[in-house]
Motif scaffolding. Structure first.
Motif, PDB file in Angstrom:
ATOM      1  N   THR A 461     -10.390 -16.000  -3.639  1.00 59.38           N
ATOM      2  CA  THR A 461     -10.446 -14.836  -4.524  1.00 59.38           C
ATOM      3  C   THR A 461      -9.015 -14.483  -4.904  1.00 59.38           C
ATOM      4  N   MET A 462      -8.922 -13.599  -5.867  1.00 60.56           N
ATOM      5  CA  MET A 462      -7.601 -13.115  -6.302  1.00 60.56           C
ATOM      6  C   MET A 462      -6.836 -12.564  -5.093  1.00 60.56           C
ATOM      7  N   GLU A 463      -7.538 -11.812  -4.242  1.00 62.54           N
ATOM      8  CA  GLU A 463      -6.866 -11.162  -3.103  1.00 62.54           C
ATOM      9  C   GLU A 463      -6.422 -12.182  -2.065  1.00 62.54           C
ATOM     10  N   GLU A 464      -7.122 -13.320  -2.019  1.00 64.80           N
ATOM     11  CA  GLU A 464      -6.694 -14.343  -1.072  1.00 64.80           C
ATOM     12  C   GLU A 464      -5.509 -15.150  -1.607  1.00 64.80           C
ATOM     13  N   ARG A 465      -5.472 -15.291  -2.940  1.00 58.98           N
ATOM     14  CA  ARG A 465      -4.370 -16.060  -3.510  1.00 58.98           C
ATOM     15  C   ARG A 465      -3.081 -15.257  -3.520  1.00 58.98           C
ATOM     16  N   PHE A 466      -3.202 -13.971  -3.830  1.00 63.70           N
ATOM     17  CA  PHE A 466      -1.997 -13.141  -3.936  1.00 63.70           C
ATOM     18  C   PHE A 466      -2.051 -12.049  -2.884  1.00 63.70           C
ATOM     19  N   VAL A 467      -1.253 -12.191  -1.846  1.00 65.56           N
ATOM     20  CA  VAL A 467      -1.232 -11.182  -0.794  1.00 65.56           C
ATOM     21  C   VAL A 467       0.105 -10.447  -0.866  1.00 65.56           C
ATOM     22  N   PHE A 468       0.064  -9.225  -1.404  1.00 67.39           N
ATOM     23  CA  PHE A 468       1.299  -8.448  -1.556  1.00 67.39           C
ATOM     24  C   PHE A 468       1.306  -7.275  -0.596  1.00 67.39           C
ATOM     25  N   PRO A 469       2.415  -7.096   0.102  1.00 66.16           N
ATOM     26  CA  PRO A 469       2.549  -5.889   0.921  1.00 66.16           C
ATOM     27  C   PRO A 469       2.954  -4.703   0.043  1.00 66.16           C
ATOM     28  N   ASN A 470       2.910  -3.504   0.610  1.00 62.79           N
ATOM     29  CA  ASN A 470       3.410  -2.345  -0.111  1.00 62.79           C
ATOM     30  C   ASN A 470       4.926  -2.402  -0.130  1.00 62.79           C
ATOM     31  N   TYR A 471       5.485  -2.096  -1.288  1.00 60.21           N
ATOM     32  CA  TYR A 471       6.933  -2.249  -1.403  1.00 60.21           C
ATOM     33  C   TYR A 471       7.712  -1.025  -0.953  1.00 60.21           C
ATOM     34  N   HIS A 472       7.060   0.113  -0.899  1.00 59.02           N
ATOM     35  CA  HIS A 472       7.736   1.348  -0.451  1.00 59.02           C
ATOM     36  C   HIS A 472       9.023   1.600  -1.220  1.00 59.02           C
ATOM     37  N   ARG A 473       8.922   1.601  -2.532  1.00 61.47           N
ATOM     38  CA  ARG A 473      10.130   1.851  -3.307  1.00 61.47           C
ATOM     39  C   ARG A 473      10.658   3.258  -3.054  1.00 61.47           C
ATOM     40  N   GLU A 474       9.714   4.183  -2.737  1.00 62.73           N
ATOM     41  CA  GLU A 474      10.171   5.554  -2.489  1.00 62.73           C
ATOM     42  C   GLU A 474      11.106   5.597  -1.286  1.00 62.73           C
ATOM     43  N   MET A 475      10.884   4.648  -0.332  1.00 57.19           N
ATOM     44  CA  MET A 475      11.749   4.623   0.837  1.00 57.19           C
ATOM     45  C   MET A 475      13.144   4.121   0.472  1.00 57.19           C
ATOM     46  N   SER A 476      13.199   3.150  -0.439  1.00 53.14           N
ATOM     47  CA  SER A 476      14.522   2.616  -0.751  1.00 53.14           C
ATOM     48  C   SER A 476      15.335   3.639  -1.534  1.00 53.14           C
ATOM     49  N   ILE A 477      14.680   4.498  -2.285  1.00 46.72           N
ATOM     50  CA  ILE A 477      15.413   5.591  -2.927  1.00 46.72           C
ATOM     51  C   ILE A 477      15.938   6.522  -1.842  1.00 46.72           C
ATOM     52  N   LYS A 478      15.072   6.796  -0.883  1.00 43.97           N
ATOM     53  CA  LYS A 478      15.439   7.734   0.171  1.00 43.97           C
ATOM     54  C   LYS A 478      16.629   7.223   0.973  1.00 43.97           C
ATOM     55  N   ALA A 479      16.672   5.904   1.120  1.00 47.87           N
ATOM     56  CA  ALA A 479      17.760   5.343   1.912  1.00 47.87           C
ATOM     57  C   ALA A 479      19.112   5.630   1.267  1.00 47.87           C
ATOM     58  N   ILE A 480      19.130   5.683  -0.062  1.00 46.94           N
ATOM     59  CA  ILE A 480      20.404   5.884  -0.753  1.00 46.94           C
ATOM     60  C   ILE A 480      20.674   7.364  -0.977  1.00 46.94           C
ATOM     61  N   LEU A 481      19.641   8.071  -1.397  1.00 43.54           N
ATOM     62  CA  LEU A 481      19.830   9.461  -1.772  1.00 43.54           C
ATOM     63  C   LEU A 481      18.687  10.298  -1.217  1.00 43.54           C
TER      64      LEU A 481
END
Lengths: 502, 294
Positions: A461-481
């Motif tokens: 299935t699509m979900e089996e072919r592409f397994v993406f974790p959550n990127y937590h972009r909000e965390m990387s902003i937090k790390a800087i500012l």
């Protein structure tokens, strides 16, 4: 052990139909701009063939990748001192004629042509000068063995094949080709990063995407020359280098990159791989025949408690570790060991992997005539034991995927064939016999593995072919500012704030 | 949350509000328009005088770089004075007899165009009519100047303290530098003789030239720097030769043209000898010659 995460793509070449949908999706999304017309961040090559740019694998000419000298890795392009002298004149740099002159057609003439005795035509026009041109070549000029006497014959990977094999491959009845889709390999030991005098290229921490910082790029174009895969391109309009970004904005929102998402044959898989960054220097610096083993050794088992502990110590979140455990990339590369890096001898430690193709339908000789025949079991077995009879020479695949080591390719092909034989017995005959079990065992697979491989190859299935974790972009902003510092701001121009009057 | 505006919801009410607002805006704009030209006080004129004129002119304290302006409006036509303050450069160029006479009288130092607006000139005239006397700027005496430092400030070897642009960017002087200085501003070799010490000090301190004003707006020179530059200008005036930079410019052009000629020559030799691309080589080996690149 320094555990890091990487988003990796697997290309199942048996499934590629060479439709170029990936290339077009990528072109529409990223490179349909002035100065980027000739770029194909994703391209599909017919093999044997010379690829794009023409003969990019010829490193005696282009000098990309790394070289092992006296037990040390050095850029093949130049030493630091040579680099200074070649700053303004770099003969290894591919020119536009190494790629092709991008063209379009004067379609308006079809509508606006004055009345004539003959049909109006849409003349080809250069997308760079705007003048009419004679098209000489294109990004897939040798597609499906077009012009094979010029292109396929000069495939660099055919070089150390015996002359009679090369001649056989040119015989009409024995002609054989397969497709090779290519994107940036997002290497662990990227030559482009090493060659950049401005330090503008970097590898992203969270998923290993190699990116060009266009603010820092000063158009030296050393990356273009140093990349052995010729996947960094120079934009003549903006004066900056550009490359495949693995569609990181899509991945960050849980979508597969455009090329993978649009793939008609569903040949592409994506998932997280955990690797040991401490092993990169040693794994990149072993003799050619140990490269694949060292590369596999560097990929870590996401189920190993020690690896998990080290990963957590490095700040890798539980969701990324879980994603690595479900990753199809891990299964293909490490568990089943059937996915191989493209040209490991360039020693850039690529993180995109290919499952080599089984040869197409075997041609058999009957009464000295060639006959294309559907494979019968006998031939299956015959091929299993005599891979040399395959239409695509093993040595050729070995030159592509295992630095010339035929043993690696044989193991992989035997695994693929064993699964094919086993599943054919099971589905066509309705039962698994001892012979097919024996083939599996000889190939080094268990029945469960065979069934898993079959499922992952044919029915994912699509979900089996592409397994993406959550990127937590909000965390990387937090790390800087502190996010509260953004409260009350416009939210535009995070890197370059809009300023009145500038 | 919904706020109900009762007046806004009826058609009549809406027209009323719009009419009222337009009325307010209309009346306001009349007042605004009426307010602009009026209210000129001699105070405003005094400010302008002290800012722009006082480095060269006094009122009732004798001539400096320019004439004493006491009773100037009795001597000259008011319209002429207004035009001369507004566009002195154009009037001098047009060959006006009074202007030319003044130019000769004051060592050929032309009155610069100060870029004052019509309203500012009007205020200045109102002030001059008042007949108030203004003494020339009596500043603390400048410190001792140093020739080497002055030269270094001129050429930009030493950075001006407030970050001002070094003079050489726009001016040349004597035989400074191998190719002279910039030629946006005039040659300053004889500037010390023309302006005199007091005049030159005033001109550098309260810059009267619009082009320079913008450049030094927040970057005024310190007293020490001015003193150093004055010493430098005095020495150059005594020793230097004018027009050296012109011949240097010619040398510069000759070297530049020759150099680029040589570079183009080398390029013309190597351009056709560039490495053939693999793509072209494959096609050539196969006997395919392109129509454009054969």
């Amino acid at each position: 052990m320094d555990v890091r995460t990487h988003m990796s793509m697997i290309f199942h070449l048996d499934k590629c139909i060479g439709c170029h949908t990936c290339s077009v999706a990528c072109k529409n999304l990223w490179t349909d701009r002035k100065g980027a017309e000739y770029m194909w961040w994703n391209n599909v090559e017919t093999r044997p063939g010379t690829g794009f740019p023409t003969q990019w694998e010829n490193q005696e000419h282009f000098r990309g990748g790394w070289e092992r000298k006296k037990g040390k890795l050095d850029l093949k392009l130049h030493t630091r001192l040579e680099g200074i002298f070649k700053l303004f004149y770099n003969p290894s740099l591919p020119g536009l004629r190494d790629y092709y002159e991008p063209f379009t057609f004067d379609y308006q003439n079809l509508f606006n042509s004055p009345k004539k005795d003959v049909q109006p035509i849409a003349e080809p026009i250069s997308m760079i000068t705007g003048d009419p041109i004679d098209i000489e070549t294109g990004p897939n000029w040798d597609d499906d063995l077009g012009g094979s006497n010029i292109y396929a014959k000069n495939d660099v990977n055919l070089e150390d094949l015996p002359q009679e094999v090369r001649e056989q491959m040119n015989e009409l009845e024995r002609l054989v080709f397969n497709y090779l889709p290519r994107i940036c390999n997002h290497c662990l030991n990227p030559a482009c990063v090493a060659a950049c005098p401005s330090g503008a290229i970097y590898k992203r921490d969270e998923d290993g995407v190699v990116l060009v910082n266009e603010n820092d790029c000063r158009a030296w174009r050393m990356c273009v020359a140093a990349c052995p895969y010729k996947k960094v391109y120079y934009n003549w309009n903006t004066g900056k280098s550009e490359k495949c970004i693995l569609c990181f904005p899509r991945m960050e929102t849980g979508q597969a990159p455009a090329c993978a998402h649009s793939c008609v044959g569903r040949i592409r898989y994506m998932g997280v791989l955990l690797y040991d960054a401490d092993q990169i220097p040693t794994a990149a610096n072993v003799p050619d025949d140990e490269l694949i083993a060292a590369h596999r050794e560097m990929i870590l088992d996401p189920f190993d408690p020690k690896v998990i502990a080290a990963a957590k110590e490095n700040g890798i979140g539980d969701d990324w570790i879980e994603s690595a455990q479900n990753s199809p990339a891990y299964k293909f590369v490490k568990e089943w060991e059937i996915a191989l890096p493209l040209h490991p001898e360039f020693r850039t430690m690529v993180m995109m992997y290919y499952i080599p193709p089984l040869s197409p339908v075997v041609s058999v000789t009957e009464k000295s005539l060639f006959r294309l025949d559907l494979m019968q079991e006998d031939y299956d077995f015959e091929l299993f034991d005599r891979l040399d009879a395959a239409r695509l020479p093993i040595k050729y695949l070995a030159n592509l995927f295992s630095a010339g080591d035929e043993g690696t390719i044989r193991t992989v092909l035997r695994k693929l064939l064993a699964v094919r034989i086993y599943m054919r017995r099971k589905t066509v005959h309705g039962k698994v016999d001892s012979v097919s079990r024996k083939t599996l065992a000889e190939a080094g697979l268990t029945e469960e593995q065979a069934i898993d491989m079959y499922k992952m190859t044919t029915l994912p299935t699509m979900e089996e072919r592409f397994v993406f974790p959550n990127y937590h972009r909000e965390m990387s902003i937090k790390a800087i500012l502190d996010p509260l510092t953004h409260k009350g701001e416009v939210g535009l121009g995070y890197i370059q704030q809009p300023k009145r009057g500038e | 949350m919904e706020v109900k505006h009762k007046i806004w919801n009826s058609v009549g009410g809406r027209s009323f509000v719009i009419l009222l607002l337009s009325g307010v805006l209309l009346i306001g704009s009349f007042f605004q328009a009426a307010a602009s030209p009026g209210f000129q006080s001699s105070d405003e004129g005094k400010d302008i005088f002290e800012k722009n004129c006082v480095s060269c002119h006094s009122i009732g304290e004798g001539s400096l770089v320019g004439p004493d302006l006491e009773g100037v409006l009795d001597r000259r036509d008011r319209d002429w004075v207004r035009d001369f303050i507004t566009i002195p450069d154009q009037i001098i160029v047009s060959g006006d007899p009074i202007a030319l006479e003044l130019l000769t009288e004051f060592n050929n130092i032309p009155m610069p165009n100060l870029g004052l607006t019509e309203a500012e000139v009007e205020a200045l005239l109102v002030f001059l009519e008042g007949g108030e006397s203004v003494a020339p700027v009596a500043d603390a005496p400048l410190p001792e100047g140093n020739l080497d430092r002055g030269s270094a400030f001129f050429t930009g070897e030493d950075v001006l303290e407030n970050g001002g642009t070094p003079c050489i960017a726009c001016h040349t002087v004597g035989s400074v530098g191998p190719f002279g200085g910039g030629n946006l501003g005039p040659d300053l070799t004889r500037v010390y003789g023309r302006f005199g010490e007091a005049g030159l000090t005033g001109v550098i301190k309260d810059i009267a030239f619009p082009t320079m004003q913008g450049i030094y707006v927040d970057k005024a020179l310190t007293d020490q720097e001015i003193a150093d530059l004055l010493t430098f200008f005095a020495t150059v005036d005594a020793e230097g030769e004018e027009g050296v930079a012109d011949s240097a410019t010619t040398t510069f052009w000759i070297i530049g043209l020759l150099g680029s000629g040589i570079l183009f020559g080398i390029m013309a030799f190597y351009w056709p000898r560039q490495r053939e691309t693999l793509s072209d080589r494959l096609r050539r080996d196969a006997g395919i010659t392109s129509r454009r690149h054969s």
